[in-house]
Design a protein around this motif. Structure first.
Motif, short mmCIF file in Angstrom:
data_model
loop_
_atom_site.label_atom_id
_atom_site.label_comp_id
_atom_site.label_asym_id
_atom_site.label_seq_id
_atom_site.Cartn_x
_atom_site.Cartn_y
_atom_site.Cartn_z
N HIS A 209 79.93 -7.13 32.41
CA HIS A 209 78.80 -8.00 32.06
C HIS A 209 77.56 -7.45 32.76
N CYS B 22 84.49 -15.42 35.26
CA CYS B 22 84.34 -14.07 35.83
C CYS B 22 83.94 -14.22 37.29
N CYS C 213 78.71 -6.31 36.63
CA CYS C 213 79.93 -6.74 37.31
C CYS C 213 81.08 -5.82 36.90
ZN LIG Z 1 81.24 -10.65 34.89
#
Ligand SMILES: [Zn+2]
Length: 260
Positions: free
Chosen positions: A26, A9, A22
């Motif tokens: 997340h 990520c 994010c």
């Molecule tokens: Zn993330």
């Protein structure tokens, strides 16, 4: 500037009320004391990685006694921070070196450590700076070229990640225990200090050039409690006989690098 630590990520984290999120969803809670835990389950080899609460507390008591003050001054001298610096301390421990110098000089300070008790202690004493729990051996959760100075003081060394987050005109300081560090409390093991410096320079040789090197040494007359704290901070099991007050040497080899 903070990046999502989830593998594959690594997108920018945005601060919401009491958490960081994010674009992929997340999310990470900010603790009440201000630090953020970005440690991923696969980043841990044990349930509570890094320094224990007892070791962190012992080290802070030693800093507060002033015994490491001369080492702090030597670090300040070789790093030559200015107020416009943006500094990352990789393996910041209780935040003593970073927090003290940031307050004195006025630069922006960011500390990362894998130990929750260490980061908690740092955030509590120096709440105006950013403190993150993360495994810097794997991934430093900051964007490329975020920092003008990265330092690692008796901590882990991740040359590739240090280089990635350091500006092209930045500087890296690595401090490692010198040959005579705590020599009074160690069993004689032969001088490996020189080798350790060479090995460290080698570790960074692909990405960095050594531009300055010096050794900072100080000695302190420690009472029994302080000697006990030194032993706690280096995880030396207490010997069965009582600990005695003694003079102890604290010594660091300071290596300053520029990026290649
Ligand atoms: Zn993330």
């Amino acid at each position: 500037m903070l990046l999502c630590p989830v593998r594959d990520c690594h997108r920018a984290l945005v601060r919401e009320e009491k958490r960081l999120v994010c674009p992929q969803g997340h999310s990470f809670d900010a603790a009440a004391s201000g630090y953020v835990n970005l440690l991923q389950p696969q980043d841990k080899r044990s349930k509570d990685p890094g320094d224990t609460a007892a070791a962190v507390a012992a080290r802070r008591r030693l800093h507060d006694r002033g015994v490491t003050g001369p080492l702090l001054e030597a670090i300040a001298e070789i790093v030559c921070n200015t107020p416009s610096d943006v500094v990352l301390d990789a393996g910041c421990g209780d935040g003593f070196y970073l927090g003290t110098l940031a307050r004195r000089i006025g630069f922006d300070a960011y500390g990362v450590d894998i130990s929750i008790p260490a980061v908690k202690a740092a955030a509590k004493r120096y709440p105006e700076y950013q403190w993150i729990v993360a495994n810097a051996d794997r991934f430093i959760p900051y964007a490329d070229r975020s920092f003008s100075i990265v330092w690692s003081i008796t901590a882990r060394m991740n040359a590739g990640e240090f280089r990635r987050v350091l500006r092209d005109d930045g500087r890296l300081l690595v401090a490692i225990p010198a040959a005579d560090d705590l020599i009074e409390l160690r069993s004689p093991s032969g001088g490996e200090g020189r080798d350790r410096v060479d090995r460290t320079v080698e570790t960074f040789a692909k990405d960095f050039t050594l531009i300055e090197r010096r050794t900072a040494t100080t000695t302190a007359e420690l009472d029994e409690d302080a000697v006990r704290d030194v032993l706690l901070s280096i995880y030396r099991p207490m010997r069965s006989q009582p600990v005695e007050a003694t003079r102890v040497t604290f010594s660091l080899d300071l290596l300053k690098f520029k990026p290649k």
